[in-house]
Design a protein around this motif. Structure first.
Motif, PDB file in Angstrom:
ATOM      1  N   THR A  47       0.825  -1.198   0.000  1.00 58.49           N
ATOM      2  CA  THR A  47       0.000   0.000   0.000  1.00 58.49           C
ATOM      3  C   THR A  47       0.864   1.254   0.000  1.00 58.49           C
ATOM      4  O   THR A  47       1.997   1.236   0.473  1.00 58.49           O
ATOM      5  CB  THR A  47      -0.960   0.035   1.216  1.00 58.49           C
ATOM      6  N   ASP A  49      -0.851   3.978   1.172  1.00 59.85           N
ATOM      7  CA  ASP A  49      -1.712   4.738   2.070  1.00 59.85           C
ATOM      8  C   ASP A  49      -1.382   4.423   3.531  1.00 59.85           C
ATOM      9  O   ASP A  49      -1.697   3.331   4.012  1.00 59.85           O
ATOM     10  CB  ASP A  49      -3.171   4.389   1.771  1.00 59.85           C
ATOM     11  N   ASP A  59      -8.255   0.038   1.380  1.00 53.75           N
ATOM     12  CA  ASP A  59      -7.471   0.691   0.339  1.00 53.75           C
ATOM     13  C   ASP A  59      -7.771   0.044  -1.007  1.00 53.75           C
ATOM     14  O   ASP A  59      -7.264  -1.024  -1.315  1.00 53.75           O
ATOM     15  CB  ASP A  59      -5.974   0.578   0.676  1.00 53.75           C
ATOM     16  N   ARG A  60      -8.569   0.725  -1.806  1.00 56.22           N
ATOM     17  CA  ARG A  60      -8.933   0.144  -3.109  1.00 56.22           C
ATOM     18  C   ARG A  60      -7.752   0.134  -4.076  1.00 56.22           C
ATOM     19  O   ARG A  60      -7.774  -0.560  -5.078  1.00 56.22           O
ATOM     20  CB  ARG A  60     -10.131   0.854  -3.715  1.00 56.22           C
ATOM     21  N   ASN A  61      -6.691   0.880  -3.760  1.00 55.53           N
ATOM     22  CA  ASN A  61      -5.511   0.905  -4.607  1.00 55.53           C
ATOM     23  C   ASN A  61      -4.419  -0.044  -4.138  1.00 55.53           C
ATOM     24  O   ASN A  61      -3.360  -0.137  -4.770  1.00 55.53           O
ATOM     25  CB  ASN A  61      -4.945   2.325  -4.688  1.00 55.53           C
TER      26      ASN A  61
END
Length: 146
Positions: A47, A49, A59-61
């Motif tokens: 991640t 984030d 966290d969609r990313n």
């Protein structure tokens, strides 16, 4: 309907950004060290984030990977340049979670940059590393408390 000059420029920029190779990207090689067995799987979370480290749950990313523990590593390509952190679980019984006893992990875990472990997981900043070149390497040392 005719687009304005500003609209045409924005559309052209969007089209360029979607072309392969238009955005600088990198590849991350994660190698796993100090496994006590080749049983089960490795569950990896990557991640950028800090609010979603180490779990990546919201966290969609985030990039997640699950691979056989015997493989001892994974390559993640197409990452945008920036700062990331990795968390890893050695899920020996493959039940999709980190097993604990009285709050202490019974299975192995690790983080990028191998920060010191005190009470709870490290801060994002302790595990953070840049992806700024074509290939970045992180070796994650698995730790077992029980």
């Amino acid at each position: 309907m005719r687009a304005s000059r500003g609209g045409r420029i924005a559309l052209a920029a969007l089209a360029l950004a979607t072309l392969p190779g238009a955005m600088p990207t990198g590849t991350l090689d994660v190698r796993i060290a100090d496994l006590r067995s080749a049983k089960g799987v490795i569950r990896l979370c990557l991640t950028a984030d800090p609010k979603n480290f180490p779990g990546c749950t919201d966290d969609r990313n985030a990039v997640t990977r699950t691979f056989a523990a015997a493989e001892r590593g994974v390559r993640i390509a197409g990452l945008g340049r920036g700062d990331y952190a990795v968390s890893v679980i050695h899920d020996e019984n493959n039940n999709s979670k980190l097993d604990t006893f009285a709050g202490i992990p019974r299975e192995g875990f690790g983080f990028s940059r191998n920060p010191a472990i005190r009470f709870g997981p490290p801060a994002f900043s302790a595990a953070e590393f840049p992806v700024a070149s074509d290939v970045t390497m992180q070796q994650v040392r698995i730790r077992y408390l029980l």
